[in-house]
Design an enzyme around this catalytic site. Structure first.
Site, PDB file in Angstrom:
ATOM      1  N   GLY A  34      94.499 -30.263  51.782  1.00 24.52           N
ATOM      2  CA  GLY A  34      95.820 -29.646  51.730  1.00 24.52           C
ATOM      3  C   GLY A  34      95.690 -28.165  51.449  1.00 24.52           C
ATOM      4  CB  SER A  36      95.254 -22.483  48.431  1.00 26.25           C
ATOM      5  OG  SER A  36      95.068 -21.948  47.141  1.00 26.25           O
ATOM      6  N   GLY A  37      96.989 -24.532  46.347  1.00 21.73           N
ATOM      7  CA  GLY A  37      98.184 -24.640  45.515  1.00 21.73           C
ATOM      8  C   GLY A  37      98.981 -25.913  45.732  1.00 21.73           C
ATOM      9  CB  SER A  38      98.811 -28.629  48.220  1.00 21.33           C
ATOM     10  OG  SER A  38      97.436 -28.955  48.186  1.00 21.33           O
ATOM     11  N   GLY A  39      98.038 -28.939  44.982  1.00 20.00           N
ATOM     12  CA  GLY A  39      97.854 -29.866  43.865  1.00 20.00           C
ATOM     13  C   GLY A  39      96.644 -30.770  43.990  1.00 20.00           C
ATOM     14  CE  LYS A  40      92.924 -28.571  48.270  1.00 20.92           C
ATOM     15  NZ  LYS A  40      93.978 -27.544  48.111  1.00 20.92           N
ATOM     16  CB  SER A  41      91.904 -29.126  41.783  1.00 22.75           C
ATOM     17  OG  SER A  41      91.087 -28.598  42.799  1.00 22.75           O
ATOM     18  CB  SER A 108      88.582 -29.991  54.253  1.00 20.33           C
ATOM     19  OG  SER A 108      89.513 -30.771  53.547  1.00 20.33           O
TER      20      SER A 108
END
Length: 199
Positions: A34, A36-41, A108
């Protein structure tokens, strides 16, 4: 120096199946993709905590962290992005072979690269999770100040601004972080994993 013809795969004495038996759970990759800033990590780390508390051996590979070590020689050109994901795919396969659950949080951006990682693994070993969030929302969050720098021309080839992001074609699950809280997204993931006997 050319080494390809001088190396031979060495079979290991302990197979993936033995390690899964020892760990008492399946091993697989949860691939968070997703903007950057979407909440993946954030989701990956919260899920890791829940899995740990339930006795499931896991590890989080985070895009920024990997670029501090394994992939610190790579930039953000298309070719470097492809190599970044290729390396992570190979590392992820090693974790699966070790009997662990691996959670990867990487933008990715290219479908082809994500498909390449999927092809490295067997059936039921790769779960693509699309952390979907409108770029406007990601940009308003901008937790690392990257969008502001990209808009100001300080970061080139930034995904979503001047480099494309290809949305997953058939992800196993979509998490909409502009509509649901982190806790709700983790709950959706846990439901998916349990309903399909991954955990």
């Amino acid at each position: 120096m050319e080494t390809g013809s001088n190396i031979t795969w060495h079979e290991l004495s302990l197979s993936k199946e033995f390690r899964r038996v020892q760990n008492a759970h399946h091993s697989f990759v949860i691939w968070f993709t997703g903007l950057s800033g979407s909440g993946k990590s954030t989701i990956a780390n919260e899920l890791a905590n829940v899995l740990y508390k339930n006795g499931i051996s896991n590890y989080v590979l985070d895009g920024d962290n990997i670029r501090h070590g394994l992939n610190k020689d790579l930039g953000f050109t298309d070719s470097d992005r492809k190599e970044n994901i290729r390396r992570i795919g190979e590392v992820s396969r090693l974790f699966v072979d070790s009997g662990q659950v691996i959670l990867t949080a990487f933008i990715s951006p290219f479908q082809e690269d994500r498909d390449t990682v999927r092809s490295l693994l067997e059936d039921n070993e790769f779960i693509e999770v699309y952390v979907r969030c409108p770029i406007e929302e990601c940009e308003s969050r901008d937790p690392k100040g990257l969008y502001q720098k990209a808009r100001g021309g300080l970061i080139k080839d930034f995904t979503g601004i001047d480099s494309p992001y290809e949305e997953p074609l058939n992800p196993e699950i979509i998490l909409e972080t502009d509509r649901y809280s982190i806790e709700e997204c983790v709950s959706q993931l846990l439901h998916y994993l349990t309903s399909r006997n991954f955990i």
